[in-house]
Structure formats: C-alpha cells, structure tokens
Design a protein around this motif. Structure first.
Motif, PDB file in Angstrom:
ATOM      1  N   PHE A 162     -12.648 -11.966  27.781  1.00 46.85           N
ATOM      2  CA  PHE A 162     -12.381 -12.306  26.389  1.00 46.85           C
ATOM      3  C   PHE A 162     -12.980 -11.254  25.471  1.00 46.85           C
ATOM      4  CE2 PHE A 162     -16.463 -14.388  27.144  1.00 46.85           C
ATOM      5  CZ  PHE A 162     -17.165 -14.233  25.953  1.00 46.85           C
ATOM      6  N   VAL A 163     -12.560 -11.278  24.224  1.00 48.63           N
ATOM      7  CA  VAL A 163     -13.066 -10.362  23.206  1.00 48.63           C
ATOM      8  C   VAL A 163     -13.658 -11.180  22.068  1.00 48.63           C
ATOM      9  CG1 VAL A 163     -11.520  -8.446  23.748  1.00 48.63           C
ATOM     10  CG2 VAL A 163     -10.757 -10.208  22.151  1.00 48.63           C
ATOM     11  N   TRP A 164     -14.555 -10.545  21.319  1.00 46.96           N
ATOM     12  CA  TRP A 164     -15.106 -11.237  20.148  1.00 46.96           C
ATOM     13  C   TRP A 164     -15.395 -10.241  19.036  1.00 46.96           C
ATOM     14  CZ3 TRP A 164     -18.922  -9.004  23.043  1.00 46.96           C
ATOM     15  CH2 TRP A 164     -20.078  -8.586  22.368  1.00 46.96           C
ATOM     16  N   SER A 165     -15.411 -10.750  17.808  1.00 47.06           N
ATOM     17  CA  SER A 165     -15.771  -9.978  16.625  1.00 47.06           C
ATOM     18  C   SER A 165     -15.826 -10.960  15.457  1.00 47.06           C
ATOM     19  CB  SER A 165     -14.768  -8.853  16.369  1.00 47.06           C
ATOM     20  OG  SER A 165     -15.234  -7.971  15.369  1.00 47.06           O
ATOM     21  N   GLY A 166     -15.862 -10.436  14.239  1.00 48.40           N
ATOM     22  CA  GLY A 166     -15.863 -11.273  13.047  1.00 48.40           C
ATOM     23  C   GLY A 166     -15.710 -10.432  11.802  1.00 48.40           C
ATOM     24  N   ASP A 167     -15.693 -11.093  10.642  1.00 48.25           N
ATOM     25  CA  ASP A 167     -15.749 -10.429   9.338  1.00 48.25           C
ATOM     26  C   ASP A 167     -14.439  -9.705   9.001  1.00 48.25           C
ATOM     27  OD1 ASP A 167     -18.616 -11.089   9.419  1.00 48.25           O
ATOM     28  OD2 ASP A 167     -18.771  -9.407  10.803  1.00 48.25           O
ATOM     29  N   LEU A 168     -13.495 -10.460   8.450  1.00 50.42           N
ATOM     30  CA  LEU A 168     -12.145  -9.953   8.203  1.00 50.42           C
ATOM     31  C   LEU A 168     -11.833  -9.899   6.715  1.00 50.42           C
ATOM     32  CD1 LEU A 168      -9.387  -9.079   9.308  1.00 50.42           C
ATOM     33  CD2 LEU A 168      -8.777 -11.496   9.488  1.00 50.42           C
ATOM     34  N   ALA A 169     -11.443  -8.703   6.241  1.00 44.11           N
ATOM     35  CA  ALA A 169     -10.991  -8.481   4.852  1.00 44.11           C
ATOM     36  C   ALA A 169     -12.096  -8.745   3.844  1.00 44.11           C
ATOM     37  CB  ALA A 169      -9.755  -9.322   4.538  1.00 44.11           C
ATOM     38  N   GLY A 170     -13.283  -8.213   4.131  1.00 43.32           N
ATOM     39  CA  GLY A 170     -14.407  -8.365   3.211  1.00 43.32           C
ATOM     40  C   GLY A 170     -14.630  -7.155   2.341  1.00 43.32           C
ATOM     41  N   GLN A 171     -15.396  -7.383   1.269  1.00 44.02           N
ATOM     42  CA  GLN A 171     -15.811  -6.334   0.327  1.00 44.02           C
ATOM     43  C   GLN A 171     -14.626  -5.646  -0.353  1.00 44.02           C
ATOM     44  OE1 GLN A 171     -17.350  -6.395   3.683  1.00 44.02           O
ATOM     45  NE2 GLN A 171     -18.609  -7.896   2.572  1.00 44.02           N
ATOM     46  N   GLY A 172     -13.496  -6.349  -0.449  1.00 47.20           N
ATOM     47  CA  GLY A 172     -12.334  -5.806  -1.152  1.00 47.20           C
ATOM     48  C   GLY A 172     -11.399  -4.985  -0.298  1.00 47.20           C
ATOM     49  N   TRP A 173     -11.685  -4.862   1.009  1.00 50.32           N
ATOM     50  CA  TRP A 173     -10.823  -4.090   1.906  1.00 50.32           C
ATOM     51  C   TRP A 173      -9.829  -5.041   2.555  1.00 50.32           C
ATOM     52  CZ3 TRP A 173     -11.953   0.475   0.304  1.00 50.32           C
ATOM     53  CH2 TRP A 173     -13.266   0.825   0.001  1.00 50.32           C
ATOM     54  N   GLY A 174      -8.621  -5.080   2.022  1.00 48.23           N
ATOM     55  CA  GLY A 174      -7.603  -6.005   2.492  1.00 48.23           C
ATOM     56  C   GLY A 174      -6.581  -5.337   3.388  1.00 48.23           C
ATOM     57  N   ILE A 175      -5.365  -5.849   3.354  1.00 47.41           N
ATOM     58  CA  ILE A 175      -4.280  -5.317   4.186  1.00 47.41           C
ATOM     59  C   ILE A 175      -3.734  -4.058   3.528  1.00 47.41           C
ATOM     60  CG2 ILE A 175      -2.029  -5.794   5.218  1.00 47.41           C
ATOM     61  CD1 ILE A 175      -2.737  -8.807   4.893  1.00 47.41           C
ATOM     62  N   ASN A 176      -3.926  -2.933   4.174  1.00 45.41           N
ATOM     63  CA  ASN A 176      -3.459  -1.643   3.675  1.00 45.41           C
ATOM     64  C   ASN A 176      -2.349  -1.146   4.596  1.00 45.41           C
ATOM     65  OD1 ASN A 176      -3.016   0.998   2.923  1.00 45.41           O
ATOM     66  ND2 ASN A 176      -5.178   1.590   2.907  1.00 45.41           N
ATOM     67  N   PRO A 177      -1.077  -1.249   4.196  1.00 46.51           N
ATOM     68  CA  PRO A 177       0.020  -0.793   5.066  1.00 46.51           C
ATOM     69  C   PRO A 177      -0.080   0.678   5.435  1.00 46.51           C
ATOM     70  CG  PRO A 177       0.846  -2.152   3.262  1.00 46.51           C
ATOM     71  CD  PRO A 177      -0.588  -1.851   2.949  1.00 46.51           C
ATOM     72  N   ASP A 178      -0.600   1.507   4.532  1.00 47.93           N
ATOM     73  CA  ASP A 178      -0.741   2.937   4.833  1.00 47.93           C
ATOM     74  C   ASP A 178      -1.724   3.174   5.977  1.00 47.93           C
ATOM     75  OD1 ASP A 178       0.969   3.412   2.708  1.00 47.93           O
ATOM     76  OD2 ASP A 178      -0.664   3.718   1.271  1.00 47.93           O
ATOM     77  N   PHE A 179      -2.706   2.300   6.104  1.00 46.76           N
ATOM     78  CA  PHE A 179      -3.721   2.398   7.149  1.00 46.76           C
ATOM     79  C   PHE A 179      -3.246   1.765   8.447  1.00 46.76           C
ATOM     80  CE2 PHE A 179      -7.740   0.699   9.079  1.00 46.76           C
ATOM     81  CZ  PHE A 179      -8.359   1.899   9.339  1.00 46.76           C
ATOM     82  N   GLY A 180      -2.160   0.995   8.352  1.00 50.19           N
ATOM     83  CA  GLY A 180      -1.655   0.288   9.518  1.00 50.19           C
ATOM     84  C   GLY A 180      -2.075  -1.161   9.570  1.00 50.19           C
ATOM     85  N   GLY A 181      -2.577  -1.692   8.447  1.00 54.90           N
ATOM     86  CA  GLY A 181      -2.989  -3.088   8.412  1.00 54.90           C
ATOM     87  C   GLY A 181      -4.202  -3.339   9.287  1.00 54.90           C
ATOM     88  N   TYR A 182      -4.287  -4.538   9.807  1.00 52.52           N
ATOM     89  CA  TYR A 182      -5.414  -4.925  10.662  1.00 52.52           C
ATOM     90  C   TYR A 182      -5.176  -4.408  12.083  1.00 52.52           C
ATOM     91  CZ  TYR A 182      -6.392  -8.392   6.934  1.00 52.52           C
ATOM     92  OH  TYR A 182      -6.656  -9.026   5.747  1.00 52.52           O
ATOM     93  N   ARG A 183      -5.214  -3.105  12.239  1.00 53.25           N
ATOM     94  CA  ARG A 183      -4.788  -2.503  13.500  1.00 53.25           C
ATOM     95  C   ARG A 183      -5.780  -2.723  14.633  1.00 53.25           C
ATOM     96  NH1 ARG A 183      -5.118   3.775  11.392  1.00 53.25           N
ATOM     97  NH2 ARG A 183      -7.378   4.096  11.663  1.00 53.25           N
TER      98      ARG A 183
END
Length: 524
Positions: free
Chosen positions: A147-168
């Motif tokens: 399994f994998v783990w992590s956390g902390d999604l779209a914080g500090q104003g960094w949202g979905i950026n299509p130019d960056f590839g989104g939540y890649r």
C-alpha cells in the motif's frame, strides 16, 4: 516478492472514465445539481472504494440529480454474470452522494464493478455506467500486501494546475499497483482559498482551476461540500480513485487550521467563529464525500481498525475530535490528551486483540516532531511533542501510557505512519536515547504533501528518544509543487518472509530511502 499481479486492472479503466474525462467546465461541476436537468443521471465525479477487507468494501458515487444508486460486480471485465447491489436514493440531503456496502466478496480477488444511476421515477432510465476495480484483502498470507500513504492535498493556495499536469503524484502511486491508499489527513484545505494565479519565485506563474466555493474559507455546509468537489475536478485523482481503494482519516484542514473542540476563532476571515459549528458541517461533508465504514454509525466516529488479512491491521486514529485545547502543553497530568480517554481505551483493546503480523498505526500527527501553534501569539503546541526533552508532560503522557501498554502486553509489529508536516522523514525511537524509557523501540515514517506547499523540517523532542535517520525537506517555507518536495510512502509486506519494507518516494516515484523491518522483533 510474492505480491499478486492483475494485468486487467489498467485496461478496464481505459473506457470506463470517459464520462468523467470529458468534464471541461469546473464552474458547472461545482454547482449543486439542478432538478430540471434533461436526460439521464450522470456520475461526473467518478467512483471511489474504501475500507476494503477480505470480504467487503464500500463503493461511493455522486450524481448530478436525484437518482437510485445501483452497483454491479463481476469477476471479469465482461460483466456477463454480474451481481447486483441496490444502494441508496441519492438526494439533496447528502449532496447527491451515496455509498453502498458490498458484502460476501471473495478474498484476495480482483473485483470489477460498475455504478449505475437510475431515474427514481423510472428505474429503466439509467445513466452511463462508471466503472472501477479493486482487490479484496487476501486471507492467504503468501499473497503479501502493498500500500501507499501520504497526505495534505491542495494546501497553501496550490490547487489544480493543468499546465503542471494536475495532481500528477497520483499517477506515480497508481503505477505501483497498491492494494490501497492510506490518506493521513488534510484531504482538503477548507481554510485555504485558491486564486486563479500565483507568482512563483522564478518569475513564472502557477495557474489554478478555481471554483466559487474555493474563493473563501469554508463556513457553510455548501462551502465545505464544494471543497471536496474541487479535488474531484482532477482527472488523475478520479482515475486513481477508480483503481485503488482508500483508507481515509482527517486532521485539521478539513475544518480549519489547528482546530480543537470548543475553540472560538479570532481569524477575521470567518463570520462563524464557533469551531464546533464549523466542525459539525465539515464532518457532514466529509462523511458524504468518502466511503468510510464507521461514519454511518450513530457515534459517527472517524477512528477505526481496518483488517487487511493475516499480515496487516491498520489502526486509523483521530487526533482532532477528542483532543484538549492547544496550550503550552506542559501540564503534569492530562487524562484527555490528544486522543481522548475513550479512543485510547479502544486503541489498547484493539491492539491487544490483533493477530496480524504488522499493526500500522495511522497517526494524523507525528509523535516526536514539535509542531507549534502560534496563531494566537502564544507558544502553544499543535501535536504531541512540546520541545521539553525531559519526562513526559501534557499530551506526551497519553502516548507514554500507550507505549508502555504495548511493551508490557508484548505487542509486536507496531509501525507509525503519518503526514502533516509537508516533508518526508524516518525516525527511530529508542529507549536508550530517551527521557522516558518504559517502551520498546519503534519506527515512525513521515510523508507528504501530495499537492501543497512544502516546509522546512520540524525540531525533534527527545522525550521518546527519536533519531532522524533520513529527511528530505526544503530550507524555505511554502515551496510550490513546481519546486519539488512532494512525497508519498510505500509499504510492502512480503508474504513468504513477513518482512515489511518502507520506501519513501518522490512525486515521480523515485525511491529516496528504504528500511526493511523483520516480523516479530523489537529494537529493529
């Protein structure tokens, strides 16, 4: 490595998410469903599965209008002989979301499923099915667990950026073909508005997809719901949800930064200052947007144990709902602590009952890292450690009680996983280095963020004798996802030897650090 391989897992998804991949108007997606919509119900937010065990799992969906949820499962992608499950009627009371529990599933098998949304007035009228797949936990030890783990999604104003590839980063996690994903909290940043653009230090511009609900801090139920919907605008996350079951916990940003029960906010951005009111609204939205086995119970609690076969039990903690107020945390007695008395009793009881080789304690906050809360100008403590390297004080007393219990009951195989601090590290806790010595050595691994600002390392508190064996963190605060420092962790349990291997990985999947732990041993 004896882990199973299912070559059909990827191919089933190529055509199954066509409806969700075609979404191009975020503002329309963020709006509440309209009752006058023509055509058939649509599930544009994808599907999710959660809390999967050897014989059960939860399937989630959201409709664009009132609909009856129907789930069909099959052992193959053809769905020639599907098994049908009748789910709830999706309506405005749950923001048109719903969860269906699947029971009596075969152990250790790939389950293909599709969700149909039927017109409540004419069940023959169904929308385009949305398809996903997941593996049930195996009752056979030899199959292993990953399994994998992590956390902390779209914080500090960094949202979905299509130019960056989104939540890649979700693509790198999916490539490992994990049995499930453990999200260690901060699934949203309800207190973090997202603007259309942010200037980066190199002179370039970070451009976000924006919605009305993410234009301010969340206070109303509709705004909290909109925060959860925002993340589902990302195609990477929707694909991941359709492939990998989740075990979800929450922390502070699902409500507001560093919150605790009874708090009255001084933040001028809020018109509703009572955190208990905000937390109740956030909890409702949280329960609507994730498939979690305990949230439908009368007590509606987040903490729970998810059994994943003979090799693994996952103990999901809630260090937010039952904690005492943030303070300097140097009191000599503390019965409530960060878990609350009842949750601590539950955790002791379930750890003692567990017969799994490994007992992962999913902690939404780290143990030995000093996490300050200076929001009111005072040197308050947000997590467990308060920086005093001596005998346990404050919330440390409750953790000391738990560690002592684990030692004296002879409970082996405990590993702590966490996120929250927005960097990755590995800490080994050893009584010979500690002020408090009545415990057995153990490891704590930290990962994250997924798509949020990265921050410098926190200081260590020596009460439980941590040694930081590995760390990767920036030297400046709030480094954007474009600047790197986005992390997730992988846990791989071998079915033959029982060895547990932890790998700390960067967002592209490259391995930064590896630690192998032996089953049934202490002092690893």
């Amino acid at each position: 490595m004896s882990h199973r391989s299912f070559p059909g897992r990827r191919s089933v998804l190529r055509g199954s998410l066509a409806a969700s991949a075609a979404l191009t108007l975020p503002t329309a997606l963020g709006a509440a469903p309209a009752f006058a919509l023509s055509g058939r119900p649509k599930a544009g937010w994808g599907v999710q599965t959660g809390d999967v065990t050897c014989d059960s799992g939860l399937v989630w969906v959201r409709s664009d209008r009132p609909a009856r949820m129907i789930v069909e499962t099959s052992a193959t992608e053809s769905f020639r002989t599907p098994r049908r499950w009748h789910g709830p009627l999706l309506g405005a009371d749950t923001d048109f979301t719903g969860t269906t529990r699947l029971r009596g599933l075969p152990s250790g098998e790939q389950i293909h499923y599709r969700v149909l949304l039927a017109d409540p007035d004419d069940p023959r009228r169904t929308g385009e099915p949305v398809t996903g797949t997941f593996r049930t936990a195996s009752a056979r030890r030899r199959d292993g667990v990953r399994f994998v783990w992590s956390g902390d999604l779209a914080g500090q104003g960094w949202g979905i950026n299509p130019d960056f590839g989104g939540y890649r980063i979700y693509n790198a996690m999916a490539a490992l073909d994990p049995d499930f994903f453990l999200c260690s909290g901060d699934n949203i940043y309800a207190d973090g508005p997202i603007s259309a653009s942010v200037a980066l230090p190199d002179g370039s511009t970070w451009r976000n997809i924006t919605t009305e609900e993410k234009s301010k801090v969340a206070e109303t139920l509709a705004e909290f719901r909109g925060n959860f919907r925002y993340n589902l605008l990302d195609d990477n996350l929707k694909r991941f949800n359709a492939q990998v079951p989740s075990i979800i916990q929450w922390d502070d940003h699902e409500v507001t930064n560093n919150w605790y029960p009874g708090e009255i906010l001084a933040d001028a951005r809020y018109t509703e200052k009572n955190v208990d009111v905000l937390a109740a609204r956030a909890r409702q939205a949280f329960s609507e947007y994730f498939p979690i086995s305990t949230l439908r119970r009368p007590d509606g609690r987040v903490y729970r144990v998810v059994n994943h076969g003979p090799l693994l039990d996952v103990f999901v903690l809630d260090m937010r709902t039952y904690r005492n107020a943030n303070s300097t945390d140097d009191q000599a007695t503390d019965a409530q602590g960060i878990l609350g008395a009842e949750q601590l009793r539950w955790l002791k009881r379930e750890l003692a009952r567990s017969r799994a080789v490994w007992k992962v304690i999913a902690s939404d906050m780290p143990l030995g890292l000093v996490v300050p809360d200076t929001g009111d100008g005072k040197p308050n403590v947000e997590a467990v450690a308060q920086g005093d390297p001596g005998a346990p004080l404050g919330r440390e007393l409750q953790i000391a009680e738990l560690l002592r219990f684990i030692k004296h009951r002879g409970i082996t195989g405990t590993v702590w996983l966490t996120a929250d601090v927005h960097y990755t590290s590995a800490q080994h806790y050893q009584p010979s280095r500690a002020a408090f010595t009545d415990f057995e050595p153990f490891w704590e691994f930290v990962s994250g963020p997924l798509n949020a600002g990265a921050f410098p390392a926190n200081t260590l508190d020596n009460t439980f004798g941590p040694d930081r064996v590995f760390i990767k963190a920036p030297t400046t605060a709030n480094v954007s996802p474009a600047g790197g420092y986005q992390f997730f962790g992988e846990v791989d349990i071998d079915g033959d030897s029982g060895e547990l291997t932890v790998r700390l990985r960067e967002s592209d999947g490259s391995v930064l650090f590896t630690q192998v732990l032996q089953p049934g041993r202490v002092g690893q």
